[in-house]
Scaffold this motif. Sequence first.
Motif, PDB file in Angstrom:
ATOM      1  N   VAL A 297     -15.654  49.235  20.225  1.00  0.00           N
ATOM      2  CA  VAL A 297     -15.201  48.472  19.058  1.00  0.00           C
ATOM      3  C   VAL A 297     -16.322  47.532  18.629  1.00  0.00           C
ATOM      4  O   VAL A 297     -16.757  46.674  19.398  1.00  0.00           O
ATOM      5  CB  VAL A 297     -13.915  47.678  19.379  1.00  0.00           C
ATOM      6  N   TRP A 298     -16.783  47.729  17.376  1.00  0.00           N
ATOM      7  CA  TRP A 298     -17.866  46.922  16.810  1.00  0.00           C
ATOM      8  C   TRP A 298     -17.288  45.969  15.763  1.00  0.00           C
ATOM      9  O   TRP A 298     -16.342  46.311  15.047  1.00  0.00           O
ATOM     10  CB  TRP A 298     -18.918  47.809  16.160  1.00  0.00           C
ATOM     11  N   VAL A 299     -17.871  44.786  15.675  1.00  0.00           N
ATOM     12  CA  VAL A 299     -17.377  43.759  14.755  1.00  0.00           C
ATOM     13  C   VAL A 299     -18.526  43.198  13.932  1.00  0.00           C
ATOM     14  O   VAL A 299     -19.605  42.897  14.463  1.00  0.00           O
ATOM     15  CB  VAL A 299     -16.688  42.613  15.535  1.00  0.00           C
ATOM     16  N   SER A 300     -18.305  43.078  12.623  1.00  0.00           N
ATOM     17  CA  SER A 300     -19.248  42.409  11.722  1.00  0.00           C
ATOM     18  C   SER A 300     -18.529  41.211  11.102  1.00  0.00           C
ATOM     19  O   SER A 300     -17.587  41.383  10.325  1.00  0.00           O
ATOM     20  CB  SER A 300     -19.721  43.362  10.613  1.00  0.00           C
ATOM     21  N   MET A 301     -18.959  40.017  11.461  1.00  0.00           N
ATOM     22  CA  MET A 301     -18.325  38.803  10.946  1.00  0.00           C
ATOM     23  C   MET A 301     -18.762  38.527   9.509  1.00  0.00           C
ATOM     24  O   MET A 301     -19.879  38.880   9.115  1.00  0.00           O
ATOM     25  CB  MET A 301     -18.691  37.611  11.830  1.00  0.00           C
ATOM     26  N   PRO A 302     -17.901  37.910   8.703  1.00  0.00           N
ATOM     27  CA  PRO A 302     -18.291  37.552   7.324  1.00  0.00           C
ATOM     28  C   PRO A 302     -19.500  36.628   7.344  1.00  0.00           C
ATOM     29  O   PRO A 302     -19.584  35.699   8.140  1.00  0.00           O
ATOM     30  CB  PRO A 302     -17.044  36.833   6.793  1.00  0.00           C
ATOM     31  N   GLY A 303     -20.471  36.907   6.471  1.00  0.00           N
ATOM     32  CA  GLY A 303     -21.691  36.109   6.420  1.00  0.00           C
ATOM     33  C   GLY A 303     -21.698  35.138   5.249  1.00  0.00           C
ATOM     34  O   GLY A 303     -20.788  35.118   4.425  1.00  0.00           O
ATOM     35  N   VAL A 304     -22.755  34.327   5.199  1.00  0.00           N
ATOM     36  CA  VAL A 304     -22.912  33.349   4.119  1.00  0.00           C
ATOM     37  C   VAL A 304     -23.812  33.911   3.029  1.00  0.00           C
ATOM     38  O   VAL A 304     -23.450  33.969   1.849  1.00  0.00           O
ATOM     39  CB  VAL A 304     -23.503  32.031   4.660  1.00  0.00           C
TER      40      VAL A 304
ATOM     41  N   LEU B  88     -11.322  39.305  19.896  1.00  0.00           N
ATOM     42  CA  LEU B  88     -10.800  40.309  18.976  1.00  0.00           C
ATOM     43  C   LEU B  88      -9.825  39.688  17.978  1.00  0.00           C
ATOM     44  O   LEU B  88      -9.919  39.934  16.773  1.00  0.00           O
ATOM     45  CB  LEU B  88     -10.117  41.435  19.757  1.00  0.00           C
ATOM     46  N   LEU B  89      -8.904  38.876  18.466  1.00  0.00           N
ATOM     47  CA  LEU B  89      -7.947  38.236  17.567  1.00  0.00           C
ATOM     48  C   LEU B  89      -8.656  37.278  16.607  1.00  0.00           C
ATOM     49  O   LEU B  89      -8.268  37.157  15.435  1.00  0.00           O
ATOM     50  CB  LEU B  89      -6.883  37.493  18.373  1.00  0.00           C
ATOM     51  N   GLY B  90      -9.696  36.617  17.084  1.00  0.00           N
ATOM     52  CA  GLY B  90     -10.467  35.728  16.225  1.00  0.00           C
ATOM     53  C   GLY B  90     -11.173  36.491  15.121  1.00  0.00           C
ATOM     54  O   GLY B  90     -11.224  36.051  13.963  1.00  0.00           O
ATOM     55  N   ALA B  91     -11.723  37.653  15.467  1.00  0.00           N
ATOM     56  CA  ALA B  91     -12.396  38.488  14.470  1.00  0.00           C
ATOM     57  C   ALA B  91     -11.409  38.970  13.415  1.00  0.00           C
ATOM     58  O   ALA B  91     -11.712  38.977  12.215  1.00  0.00           O
ATOM     59  CB  ALA B  91     -13.074  39.665  15.156  1.00  0.00           C
ATOM     60  N   GLN B  92     -10.223  39.360  13.856  1.00  0.00           N
ATOM     61  CA  GLN B  92      -9.217  39.810  12.902  1.00  0.00           C
ATOM     62  C   GLN B  92      -8.759  38.657  12.004  1.00  0.00           C
ATOM     63  O   GLN B  92      -8.571  38.841  10.794  1.00  0.00           O
ATOM     64  CB  GLN B  92      -8.018  40.416  13.651  1.00  0.00           C
ATOM     65  N   ALA B  93      -8.589  37.459  12.569  1.00  0.00           N
ATOM     66  CA  ALA B  93      -8.143  36.298  11.790  1.00  0.00           C
ATOM     67  C   ALA B  93      -9.178  35.894  10.750  1.00  0.00           C
ATOM     68  O   ALA B  93      -8.822  35.383   9.675  1.00  0.00           O
ATOM     69  CB  ALA B  93      -7.841  35.133  12.725  1.00  0.00           C
ATOM     70  N   ASN B  94     -10.466  36.132  11.049  1.00  0.00           N
ATOM     71  CA  ASN B  94     -11.541  35.768  10.126  1.00  0.00           C
ATOM     72  C   ASN B  94     -11.937  36.928   9.210  1.00  0.00           C
ATOM     73  O   ASN B  94     -12.992  36.883   8.575  1.00  0.00           O
ATOM     74  CB  ASN B  94     -12.767  35.285  10.909  1.00  0.00           C
ATOM     75  N   LYS B  95     -11.082  37.937   9.173  1.00  0.00           N
ATOM     76  CA  LYS B  95     -11.279  39.088   8.271  1.00  0.00           C
ATOM     77  C   LYS B  95     -12.627  39.765   8.479  1.00  0.00           C
ATOM     78  O   LYS B  95     -13.354  40.096   7.524  1.00  0.00           O
ATOM     79  CB  LYS B  95     -11.114  38.659   6.814  1.00  0.00           C
ATOM     80  N   ALA B  96     -12.987  39.922   9.729  1.00  0.00           N
ATOM     81  CA  ALA B  96     -14.225  40.636  10.061  1.00  0.00           C
ATOM     82  C   ALA B  96     -14.051  42.127   9.794  1.00  0.00           C
ATOM     83  O   ALA B  96     -12.930  42.647   9.769  1.00  0.00           O
ATOM     84  CB  ALA B  96     -14.584  40.406  11.523  1.00  0.00           C
ATOM     85  N   LYS B  97     -15.164  42.797   9.585  1.00  0.00           N
ATOM     86  CA  LYS B  97     -15.130  44.259   9.447  1.00  0.00           C
ATOM     87  C   LYS B  97     -15.191  44.846  10.850  1.00  0.00           C
ATOM     88  O   LYS B  97     -16.146  44.604  11.586  1.00  0.00           O
ATOM     89  CB  LYS B  97     -16.297  44.756   8.602  1.00  0.00           C
ATOM     90  N   ILE B  98     -14.179  45.606  11.203  1.00  0.00           N
ATOM     91  CA  ILE B  98     -14.079  46.168  12.558  1.00  0.00           C
ATOM     92  C   ILE B  98     -14.215  47.681  12.477  1.00  0.00           C
ATOM     93  O   ILE B  98     -13.541  48.338  11.678  1.00  0.00           O
ATOM     94  CB  ILE B  98     -12.744  45.784  13.225  1.00  0.00           C
TER      95      ILE B  98
ATOM     96  N   ALA C  61     -22.766  39.834   2.698  1.00  0.00           N
ATOM     97  CA  ALA C  61     -21.346  40.130   2.887  1.00  0.00           C
ATOM     98  C   ALA C  61     -20.918  40.009   4.344  1.00  0.00           C
ATOM     99  O   ALA C  61     -19.940  39.342   4.651  1.00  0.00           O
ATOM    100  CB  ALA C  61     -21.042  41.523   2.348  1.00  0.00           C
ATOM    101  N   PHE C  62     -21.676  40.627   5.244  1.00  0.00           N
ATOM    102  CA  PHE C  62     -21.312  40.609   6.657  1.00  0.00           C
ATOM    103  C   PHE C  62     -22.554  40.438   7.521  1.00  0.00           C
ATOM    104  O   PHE C  62     -23.665  40.818   7.135  1.00  0.00           O
ATOM    105  CB  PHE C  62     -20.586  41.904   7.060  1.00  0.00           C
ATOM    106  N   GLU C  63     -22.340  39.870   8.683  1.00  0.00           N
ATOM    107  CA  GLU C  63     -23.419  39.707   9.646  1.00  0.00           C
ATOM    108  C   GLU C  63     -23.741  41.046  10.302  1.00  0.00           C
ATOM    109  O   GLU C  63     -23.040  42.046  10.106  1.00  0.00           O
ATOM    110  CB  GLU C  63     -23.012  38.683  10.725  1.00  0.00           C
TER     111      GLU C  63
END
Length: 214
Positions: free
Chosen positions: A140-147, A193-203, A150-152
């Motif tokens: 499972v890979w996660v890309s967090m929203p960037g500044v 994982l729950l934090g990534a989902q709450a922050n609308k990360a791309k999974i 779009a994504f980190e």
Amino acid sequence: MDKSVSVAAARLKKPSWKDPRLLIGVLLVLGSVAGVISLVGTADRTTQVFAAREDIAVGQVVTESDLAIVKVRLDEVEAGYVTVERGLTESRVALQRVAKNQLVPRESLGVADALDRKPVAIALDEELPAQAVPGSRVDVWVSMPGVSRAFEEPEMLLPSAEIAGISTGSTTLGSAKTTVVMVLVTDAQMPKLLGAQANKAKISVVWNPAGVVR
């Protein structure tokens, strides 16, 4: 009397029960019969054990209605499986996945408190490869929203997570299909994982053919 005649007469003489050769022959025959009986008895020794009627998922409460009874030869590994003779303890849950028609290992059942992994739903827009099925492993890979963008850069969050189940659905408007993958997550991995989902990360979920933790 001719000596040759005497020898022939001795050979034709009815054997006595005290003759050691006769006793040895009888013992050999009895030993052979006993060996055959023992071999047949061993070949027919089967044990009634439980097998899964359908796939049993981790965390599922298991009752006898979920199981079928089969007769198999287990020999020295019998203690490792749930037998009909020992019975099925109430309030047992699956600690690991048991596939359809698979014999139920004793270590696969336990109490809910013993669960060290829990299923979490991950919604995906892309399709999974055909090899990604319940029981297989995925990364499972996660890309967090960037500044500034779009994504980190994507990072692996869960290496070799086991798939507990897969279902398909559609978006609210019904214009796109969504794949929901249930992955088994440890308590230690859960906050990220729950934090990534709450922050609308791309999974993203990538099939791991090796099925091992890196």
